[in-house]
Design an enzyme around this catalytic site. Structure first.
Site, short mmCIF file in Angstrom:
data_model
loop_
_atom_site.label_atom_id
_atom_site.label_comp_id
_atom_site.label_asym_id
_atom_site.label_seq_id
_atom_site.Cartn_x
_atom_site.Cartn_y
_atom_site.Cartn_z
N LYS A 142 0.85 -1.20 0.00
CA LYS A 142 0.00 0.00 0.00
C LYS A 142 0.88 1.24 0.00
O LYS A 142 1.54 1.56 0.98
CB LYS A 142 -0.92 0.05 1.24
CG LYS A 142 -2.00 1.10 1.05
CD LYS A 142 -2.46 1.77 2.32
CE LYS A 142 -1.73 3.01 2.70
NZ LYS A 142 -1.80 4.16 1.78
N GLY A 156 7.38 5.71 7.42
CA GLY A 156 6.57 6.92 7.50
C GLY A 156 6.87 7.65 8.79
O GLY A 156 7.96 7.49 9.38
N GLY A 202 4.08 5.31 13.10
CA GLY A 202 4.83 4.09 13.43
C GLY A 202 4.53 3.60 14.84
O GLY A 202 4.37 2.41 15.08
N GLU A 231 10.54 2.10 9.77
CA GLU A 231 11.52 3.09 9.29
C GLU A 231 10.85 4.44 9.42
O GLU A 231 9.94 4.76 8.64
CB GLU A 231 11.90 2.81 7.83
CG GLU A 231 12.54 1.45 7.59
CD GLU A 231 13.93 1.32 8.21
OE1 GLU A 231 14.47 2.33 8.69
OE2 GLU A 231 14.45 0.21 8.20
N CYS A 248 13.91 11.54 4.89
CA CYS A 248 14.11 11.12 6.27
C CYS A 248 15.56 11.34 6.68
O CYS A 248 15.85 11.50 7.86
CB CYS A 248 13.71 9.67 6.44
SG CYS A 248 14.50 8.60 5.24
N GLU A 251 11.04 17.17 13.13
CA GLU A 251 11.23 16.95 11.69
C GLU A 251 10.31 17.93 10.95
O GLU A 251 9.09 17.84 11.06
CB GLU A 251 10.86 15.50 11.36
CG GLU A 251 11.27 15.09 9.98
CD GLU A 251 10.87 13.66 9.66
OE1 GLU A 251 9.73 13.25 10.00
OE2 GLU A 251 11.68 12.95 9.05
P1 NAD Z 1 2.86 8.92 7.00
O1 NAD Z 1 3.18 8.27 8.31
O2 NAD Z 1 1.82 9.99 6.99
O3 NAD Z 1 2.35 7.84 5.94
C1 NAD Z 1 3.14 6.74 5.55
C2 NAD Z 1 2.21 5.65 5.03
O4 NAD Z 1 1.39 5.21 6.10
C3 NAD Z 1 1.27 6.09 3.92
O5 NAD Z 1 1.10 5.04 3.00
C4 NAD Z 1 -0.02 6.38 4.68
O6 NAD Z 1 -1.17 6.25 3.85
C5 NAD Z 1 0.03 5.28 5.73
N1 NAD Z 1 -0.74 5.56 6.95
C6 NAD Z 1 -1.05 6.77 7.49
N2 NAD Z 1 -1.78 6.60 8.62
C7 NAD Z 1 -1.90 5.26 8.80
C8 NAD Z 1 -2.54 4.45 9.80
N3 NAD Z 1 -3.20 5.00 10.83
N4 NAD Z 1 -2.48 3.11 9.68
C9 NAD Z 1 -1.79 2.54 8.67
N5 NAD Z 1 -1.19 3.25 7.68
C10 NAD Z 1 -1.24 4.59 7.76
O7 NAD Z 1 4.25 9.44 6.40
P2 NAD Z 1 4.48 10.23 5.04
O8 NAD Z 1 4.04 11.64 5.24
O9 NAD Z 1 3.96 9.46 3.90
O10 NAD Z 1 6.07 10.20 4.93
C11 NAD Z 1 6.93 11.10 5.55
C12 NAD Z 1 7.55 10.47 6.78
O11 NAD Z 1 8.21 9.26 6.43
C13 NAD Z 1 8.63 11.33 7.42
O12 NAD Z 1 8.48 11.28 8.82
C14 NAD Z 1 9.93 10.66 7.00
O13 NAD Z 1 11.04 10.88 7.83
C15 NAD Z 1 9.51 9.22 7.00
N6 NAD Z 1 10.41 8.42 6.16
C16 NAD Z 1 11.26 7.56 6.79
C17 NAD Z 1 12.16 6.81 6.02
C18 NAD Z 1 13.11 5.85 6.67
O14 NAD Z 1 13.64 5.00 5.98
N7 NAD Z 1 13.35 5.95 7.97
C19 NAD Z 1 12.16 6.95 4.65
C20 NAD Z 1 11.27 7.84 4.05
C21 NAD Z 1 10.39 8.57 4.82
#
Ligand code: NAD
Length: 499
Positions: A181, A234, A239, A256, A290, A390
């Protein structure tokens, strides 16, 4: 106009049990171009029933897929890698159109997605297990890897081709069936990749694809007890929420999460190298990484020289539509991202940070149509909110330090622990800093970005746990089964071998 040279953008569908199809409710959602705030295309709005059907399909496909010799799984991945390589330009344009990053950067991202698939295709001929010495004669003791079952993979928008591949490929090669997803801002890149895997011959039900809001579709995947491993990339808060569900279900997980990454510039740092590297690390992908260098910790003897050179160079970065040649910094992914940056600029000013460059949204000419913000540099202390949270935008803060030791203390004084870098010509300083920096990925004389797919990647502290990439990436998708084979045929004695 750049859009006229762009390829046709696909309309996203779901892939469930080998069939591409719309969501069961028939609805779609808009996918926007963040450089223009225009609707690019649509993607299928999946339902909770679709998420369940995807997990069921994966569960049904798992026995056959996991029973296939791993080299055969590797052949399918190798074909998918070839197809991705043949489509780099098309995929890169879709990345730029839906995510915003400059096209050359998008090409680099897609090439890394390719490298990931190619690496794990090769793992199909390794998947190394371990033989250990036995305490007894005529006994062979070894552990073999077993796939976990169904892997649900939930990915963010900032690397729409690369991050899905970082998880999908180790999961598949080790014999798991998958439900992927992607984030709702960027479903089209992932959809095209899934189409290419399908074309490469991935068997029915082994790879399923659902799109829709995270709180609904992601949640339905997370709550499904038939999912054996949940890989999430995310935000840290999302997380944490998922980790609670995983804990309740005793489920394996890869998390992650966010980062607030330091780049230390020691007094003896080679400025010619450190400045461009800091620029790239802080501002590529408009800082939406990230691993972005969102804190640049500089030893005082070099502070003024570094600051002058860095601010001057940052002031020349070209912000614009990622499809326009020469663009270096694209838009933020959405209007809320710009508002968040504006909020943090205000926090910085209110808390006494010195604004050295930028600080405003960009509204002139074509930029008014998109989510653009100036490249922004503050100078301030590490305790400020701009140094602790962040921001995920084109903002970095220069933090002065009295010594390299203090620089490392400041680097560690944050809740995240993803990537960290140090610039110095002194080997001893570099290695001492590497030893002490609380980050799972460290760099010397290189910004904290640009990882290689054959080495482990991940976070410590609130940046998550589990490792992607390299052989380590396989660990999270397998468990070890230990086998003792006693070929002495001797009567089992009433003892422990170590008694
Ligand atoms: P996000 O947490 O909003 O969303 C990530 C994913 O989770 C999306 O597919 C979203 O639809 C899904 N999601 C959102 N709420 C959910 C829930 N309640 N249950 C299950 N799934 C859910 O993050 P984002 O805005 O898409 O990405 C940015 C973040 O990702 C930043 O914090 C960044 O640092 C992090 N990131 C980390 C890495 C790493 O490898 N550590 C890499 C890239 C991005």
């Amino acid at each position: 106009m750049p859009s006229s040279s762009a390829p046709p953008v696909p309309t996203g569908q779901l892939l469930i049990d080998g069939e591409f199809r719309p969501g069961s409710g028939g609805a779609t959602f808009d996918v926007q171009n963040p450089a223009r705030r225009t609707v690019l295309s649509h993607a299928a709005l999946g339902t909770v029933d679709d998420a369940r059907a995807a997990v069921d399909a994966a569960r049904g496909a798992f026995p056959k897929w996991s029973g296939l010799p791993a080299p055969e799984r590797g052949e399918i991945l190798a074909r998918a890698a070839r197809l991705v390589l043949d489509h780099v330009e098309e995929l890169a344009q879709i990345v730029t159109l839906e995510e915003g990053k400059a096209l050359p950067e998008a090409r680099g991202e897609v090439r890394q997605a390719y490298a990931t698939i190619a690496f794990y295709a090769g793992e199909g001929r390794r998947l190394v297990s371990q033989v250990v010495p036995s305490d007894s004669p005529d006994k062979l003791t070894f552990s073999m890897r077993k796939p976990l079952g169904v892997a649900a993979i939930i990915t963010p928008w900032n690397f729409p081709s690369m991050i899905p591949m970082w998880n999908l490929c180790p999961a598949l090669i080790s014999g798991n069936a998958v439900v992927l997803k992607p984030a709702s801002y960027t479903p089209l890149t992932a959809f095209r990749l899934v189409q290419l895997f399908h074309e490469a011959g991935i068997p029915r039900g082994v790879l399923n694809f659902v799109t829709g809001p995270g709180g609904k579709i992601g949640d339905a995947l997370a709550q499904n007890p038939d999912v054996n491993v949940l890989a999430f990339t995310g935000e840290t808060l999302t997380g944490r929420h998922l980790a609670e569900i995983n804990g309740r279900l005793f489920r394996r997980q890869v998390l992650e999460l966010g980062g607030k990454n330091p780049l230390i510039v020691a007094a003896d740092a080679p400025l010619d190298a450190a400045v461009p590297s800091a620029l790239w690390s802080a501002f590529s992908n408009a800082g939406q990484k990230c691993t972005a260098a969102s804190r640049i910790i500089v030893e005082r003897p070099i502070l003024e020289r570094f600051t002058a050179a860095f601010v001057a160079a940052a002031g020349k970065l070209r912000v614009g539509d990622g499809l326009v040649p020469g663009t270096e910094v694209g838009p933020l992914v959405d209007a809320a991202g710009v508002e968040k940056v504006e909020r943090y600029v205000r926090y910085g000013l209110d808390e006494g940070a010195e604004l050295l460059l930028g600080g405003h949204r960009l509204t002139e000419g074509d930029l008014a149509q998109g989510n653009f913000h100036e490249v922004t540099i503050f100078r301030g202390s590490n305790g400020l909110r701009i140094c602790q949270d962040e921001i995920f935008g084109p903002v970095t803060t220069i933090v002065p330090a009295d010594s390299l030791d203090e620089a490392v203390d400041l680097a560690n004084d944050v809740r995240y622990g993803l990537a960290a870098a140090v610039y110095t010509k002194d080997v001893r300083s570099a290695l001492r800093a590497v030893q002490r920096m609380e980050a799972a990925v460290t760099f010397v004389n290189h910004g904290p970005v640009g990882v290689e797919v054959q080495a482990p990647f991940g976070g410590t502290k609130q940046s998550g746990f589990g490792r992607e990439l390299g052989e380590a990436g396989i660990e999270d998708y397998t468990e070890k089964k230990t086998v003792y084979i006693d070929y002495s045929y001797a009567k089992q004695p009433w003892y422990y071998p170590w008694a």
